[in-house]
Design a protein around this motif. Structure first.
Motif, PDB file in Angstrom:
ATOM      1  N   ALA A 154       0.896  -1.063   0.280  1.00 26.92           N
ATOM      2  CA  ALA A 154       0.285  -0.277   0.054  1.00 26.92           C
ATOM      3  C   ALA A 154       0.622   1.150  -0.168  1.00 26.92           C
ATOM      4  N   ALA A 155       0.567   1.834  -0.477  1.00 28.45           N
ATOM      5  CA  ALA A 155       0.934   3.653  -0.637  1.00 28.45           C
ATOM      6  C   ALA A 155       1.058   3.928   0.398  1.00 28.45           C
ATOM      7  N   ALA A 156       2.100   4.711   1.083  1.00 34.79           N
ATOM      8  CA  ALA A 156       1.863   5.424   2.649  1.00 34.79           C
ATOM      9  C   ALA A 156       0.843   6.698   2.002  1.00 34.79           C
ATOM     10  N   ARG A 157       0.349   7.491   2.788  1.00 31.88           N
ATOM     11  CA  ARG A 157      -0.193   8.576   2.688  1.00 31.88           C
ATOM     12  C   ARG A 157       0.091   9.582   3.563  1.00 31.88           C
ATOM     13  N   PRO A 158       1.151  10.757   2.775  1.00 33.12           N
ATOM     14  CA  PRO A 158       1.395  11.797   3.331  1.00 33.12           C
ATOM     15  C   PRO A 158       0.971  12.541   4.398  1.00 33.12           C
ATOM     16  N   ALA A 159       1.103  13.976   5.428  1.00 32.23           N
ATOM     17  CA  ALA A 159       0.541  14.770   5.816  1.00 32.23           C
ATOM     18  C   ALA A 159       0.223  15.218   5.336  1.00 32.23           C
ATOM     19  N   ARG A 160      -0.993  16.284   5.841  1.00 33.21           N
ATOM     20  CA  ARG A 160      -1.802  16.952   4.759  1.00 33.21           C
ATOM     21  C   ARG A 160      -0.875  18.151   5.605  1.00 33.21           C
ATOM     22  N   TRP A 161      -1.713  19.648   4.864  1.00 31.39           N
ATOM     23  CA  TRP A 161      -1.370  20.336   5.237  1.00 31.39           C
ATOM     24  C   TRP A 161      -2.085  21.955   6.083  1.00 31.39           C
ATOM     25  N   ALA A 162      -2.579  22.557   6.579  1.00 32.34           N
ATOM     26  CA  ALA A 162      -3.509  23.586   6.783  1.00 32.34           C
ATOM     27  C   ALA A 162      -2.929  25.183   6.899  1.00 32.34           C
ATOM     28  N   GLY A 163      -4.088  25.724   6.097  1.00 28.27           N
ATOM     29  CA  GLY A 163      -3.602  26.922   5.604  1.00 28.27           C
ATOM     30  C   GLY A 163      -2.117  27.215   5.050  1.00 28.27           C
ATOM     31  N   THR A 164      -2.235  28.944   4.693  1.00 33.14           N
ATOM     32  CA  THR A 164      -0.715  28.517   3.720  1.00 33.14           C
ATOM     33  C   THR A 164      -0.335  29.195   4.799  1.00 33.14           C
ATOM     34  N   VAL A 165       1.323  28.441   4.537  1.00 30.68           N
ATOM     35  CA  VAL A 165       2.709  28.952   4.907  1.00 30.68           C
ATOM     36  C   VAL A 165       3.691  28.775   3.972  1.00 30.68           C
ATOM     37  N   PRO A 166       4.614  29.138   4.532  1.00 27.41           N
ATOM     38  CA  PRO A 166       5.630  29.646   3.497  1.00 27.41           C
ATOM     39  C   PRO A 166       7.126  29.028   3.835  1.00 27.41           C
ATOM     40  N   ASN A 167       7.282  29.171   2.397  1.00 25.77           N
ATOM     41  CA  ASN A 167       8.110  28.200   1.797  1.00 25.77           C
ATOM     42  C   ASN A 167       9.661  29.128   1.831  1.00 25.77           C
ATOM     43  N   PHE A 168      10.858  28.911   2.482  1.00 28.97           N
ATOM     44  CA  PHE A 168      11.401  30.011   2.300  1.00 28.97           C
ATOM     45  C   PHE A 168      12.462  29.233   2.128  1.00 28.97           C
ATOM     46  N   ASN A 169      13.262  29.403   0.825  1.00 26.80           N
ATOM     47  CA  ASN A 169      14.590  29.468   0.026  1.00 26.80           C
ATOM     48  C   ASN A 169      15.781  29.339   1.350  1.00 26.80           C
ATOM     49  N   VAL A 170      16.564  28.111   1.093  1.00 24.69           N
ATOM     50  CA  VAL A 170      17.972  27.795   1.593  1.00 24.69           C
ATOM     51  C   VAL A 170      19.143  27.270   0.267  1.00 24.69           C
ATOM     52  N   LYS A 171      19.628  28.499   0.508  1.00 23.84           N
ATOM     53  CA  LYS A 171      20.642  29.485  -0.560  1.00 23.84           C
ATOM     54  C   LYS A 171      22.326  28.617   0.593  1.00 23.84           C
ATOM     55  N   HIS A 172      22.348  28.880   2.176  1.00 26.89           N
ATOM     56  CA  HIS A 172      22.428  28.481   2.636  1.00 26.89           C
ATOM     57  C   HIS A 172      22.615  27.640   3.925  1.00 26.89           C
ATOM     58  N   PRO A 173      23.577  26.692   5.061  1.00 26.86           N
ATOM     59  CA  PRO A 173      22.623  26.186   5.933  1.00 26.86           C
ATOM     60  C   PRO A 173      22.430  26.909   7.320  1.00 26.86           C
ATOM     61  N   SER A 174      22.826  28.028   7.239  1.00 27.36           N
ATOM     62  CA  SER A 174      22.673  28.971   8.441  1.00 27.36           C
ATOM     63  C   SER A 174      21.270  29.413   7.787  1.00 27.36           C
ATOM     64  N   MET A 175      20.905  29.465   6.652  1.00 22.85           N
ATOM     65  CA  MET A 175      19.591  30.526   6.184  1.00 22.85           C
ATOM     66  C   MET A 175      18.365  29.430   7.605  1.00 22.85           C
ATOM     67  N   LEU A 176      18.316  27.973   7.983  1.00 18.85           N
ATOM     68  CA  LEU A 176      17.310  27.437   8.435  1.00 18.85           C
ATOM     69  C   LEU A 176      17.818  27.533   9.817  1.00 18.85           C
ATOM     70  N   LEU A 177      18.872  28.062  10.084  1.00 20.57           N
ATOM     71  CA  LEU A 177      18.019  28.836  12.051  1.00 20.57           C
ATOM     72  C   LEU A 177      16.631  29.565  12.044  1.00 20.57           C
TER      73      LEU A 177
END
Length: 594
Positions: A154-177
């Motif tokens: 069986a295919a695993a079902r992914p977790a769903r999303w809630a609302g409108t979320v931002p998705n930020f680009n990572v140009k360097h690992p330090s941006m994760l913090l």
């Protein structure tokens, strides 16, 4: 006649075209048969070129012929035969059989060309190298449809999303913090994304094991960093793969534990996009990962950049795929290139240029010898002349004594021995040799500039979003459990951003603007004008990455007490990007007006 090996082969096993002289040499036939390829024999009635014309493009791994001459003549003959055999496939492997390994120094041959002598054990490695290079150059060669899921799984079902979320680009690992701090402070999910191109050019330590392996290592490191930050800060930072058009990259992200992946077939026809997207979706489903697809090119060059997704194409794409999220072009634009496939080709070409351009680059030297020999022939000097003999002696001295002396020492030795009237011949040969070496270096520089030419030729502050189109596309997805994704969020005004939640947009991606904001904030921590670097492409990228490495080398120790510039940057993320997606005005957002 064209004859094949007796045993039946699978269709995906490549061919090896072998001349009759090689096939009837017992030791050579034994070495070729060990490879278990589909062998085709060529003879005087059906030459290797004609055999190649009858077989599908790129289905032949290599051609093996006998080398009938030795010395300088062998170098010239090998170069001409290689050019003739590669008329339709420049990545065709070429092997020349020699009874005596001293007949031709393999260092004098070009990329993906080698000799075969008794007791040779390197032929399997040569075959693997030809196939590896082809995979890097040709998207189709590395993206055959993945194996289907075993029956009953069986295919695993992914977790769903809630609302409108931002998705930020990572140009360097330090941006994760700062992204994790934003999630912790707002108590909301925040996504961070990295494309294969960005993982390779901005994060990877080395490409020694190949681009795909380097990117996979970056994915694992990013996953570890995100998990560490979520544990330490109580954040809900999610990891997303952006603009992936290789199955192996999608699988690497899924195996690393990414929360969602974008399978990007938008650069192909709608039908091809659907086929690629469905195969990649089936692959990602095994890991329970959210899958996003894209219809309509957002990134392209020229006018394609501004072509909006049509409702008809969007409807068909939604009906023919099983995606969770769909990206479309509704008037926004990107500012960065995501040409991972083109980068892989460029890196593979750099590798081929490097392959023989080591030490004195004997391949360039043999090409120079052939060029000067032609000039001697054009000048009417017979083959037995002293000048031809001098050229042959130089080639023999440089290429038939193992590692031998350096070429500059060979030239110096010969200058001390030849008459004055022959000195111009030596200098002409040296000039040809150095010019060929310089041409290779220039070509590599051009390739690196193409790889790092990631910034747009012109900047636009805001795009005009088509709200009617957004409403039409979201209606297509009503009741399907799927939602729209808007890329190029930094090209949209706050008013347009604030309108997207009401349209049911699940995620908005922010890239180049956020990266510029981060560099601006970082300069307060370590003041340097990274835009002051002269030149474009490679040098600008080198300047910025060197600065980031220096300014953030201990960023993993900042978790407990982030520097002030991180707090400043987090506040800007909240005001300019996150708050509008919750329908809040800048005055209501944490930190006040930007």
């Amino acid at each position: 006649m064209l004859s094949a090996a007796v045993r039946p082969r699978r269709n995906d096993v490549p061919h090896a075209v072998i001349s009759a002289e090689v096939w009837h040499t017992e030791w050579a036939r034994d070495l070729v048969e060990r490879l278990a390829l589909r062998t085709v024999i060529a003879d005087e009635r059906l030459s290797c070129e004609r055999v190649l014309d009858t077989l599908a493009a790129q289905s032949v791994a290599f051609v093996c012929e006998e080398l009938p001459v030795s010395g300088l003549a062998a170098m010239t003959w090998a170069a001409r035969r290689t050019e003739a055999l590669r008329r339709d496939d420049p990545l065709l492997g070429v092997v020349f059989m020699v009874e005596d390994p001293r007949a031709l120094d393999p260092r004098a041959l070009g990329p993906l060309v080698r000799t075969l002598s008794p007791g040779d054990t390197d032929l399997p490695g040569f075959l693997a190298e030809v196939q590896r290079v082809r995979r890097e150059f040709h998207w189709e060669a590395r993206n055959r449809r993945p194996a289907s899921r075993p029956a009953g799984e069986a295919a695993a079902r992914p977790a769903r999303w809630a609302g409108t979320v931002p998705n930020f680009n990572v140009k360097h690992p330090s941006m994760l913090l700062p992204y994790a701090l934003l999630s912790a402070r707002t108590r909301r999910e925040v996504y961070c994304e990295v494309s294969p191109q960005e993982a390779l050019l901005f994060v990877a330590d080395s490409v020694g094991r190949g681009p795909a392996a380097a990117v996979a290592e970056v994915f694992r490191t990013l996953r570890q960093d995100v998990d560490r930050l979520n544990s330490a800060l109580g954040s809900r930072l999610r990891l997303h793969l952006d603009h992936a058009d290789d199955y192996e990259v999608v699988q690497a992200a899924c195996e690393a534990g990414f929360d969602s992946v974008m399978v990007d077939g938008s650069g192909r026809t709608l039908h091809q996009n659907v086929l690629f997207t469905n195969a990649a979706t089936e692959l990602a489903r095994r890991y329970g990962v959210l899958v996003e697809g894209e219809i309509g090119s957002i990134d392209g060059a020229g006018l394609r950049k501004w072509n909006k997704t049509t409702p008809g194409d969007f409807t068909r794409f939604a009906e023919d795929t099983d995606l969770d999220l769909i990206g479309a072009h509704v008037g926004q634009f990107h500012s960065f290139d995501y040409g991972f496939a083109a980068t892989r080709r460029s890196l593979a070409e750099v590798g081929l240029l490097d392959d023989r351009a080591t030490g004195d680059d004997l391949h360039a030297f043999t090409e120079a010898c052939a060029s000067v020999e032609k000039e001697l022939n054009d000048a009417g000097l017979p083959g037995y002349s002293a000048e031809h003999r001098l050229l042959a002696a130089l080639a023999r001295r440089a290429t038939t004594e193992g590692d031998g002396p350096r070429l500059d020492a060979v030239f110096q030795e010969m200058r001390a021995r030849v008459p004055v009237y022959q000195r111009p011949l030596l200098d002409a040969l040296e000039k040809e040799w150095l010019e060929r070496r310089l041409a290779k270096a220039r070509r590599k520089t051009e390739l690196w500039d193409e790889v790092f030419a990631t910034e747009p030729a012109r900047e636009h502050r805001y795009a005009a979003i088509d709200h009617g189109l957004v409403q039409t596309l979201t209606k297509v997805l009503d009741g399907t459990g799927r939602a729209l994704v808007v890329h190029g969020g930094t090209s949209l005004s706050r008013v347009d951003l604030a309108s997207l939640p009401a349209h049911g947009v699940a995620r908005v991606n922010f890239g180049s603007g956020v990266y510029a904001d981060y560099l601006e904030a970082l300069r307060a921590h370590l003041p340097v004008d990274v835009n002051a670097a002269t030149g474009e492409g490679t040098w600008k990228h080198l300047r910025r990455m060197s600065y980031l490495a220096e300014a953030t080398r201990d960023w993993r120790s900042w978790t407990d007490a982030p520097p002030s510039f991180v707090d400043t940057f987090v506040s800007r993320l909240e005001r300019c990007y996150a708050a509008p997606l919750r329908g809040r005005t800048p005055e209501q957002a944490q930190g006040g007006r930007s």
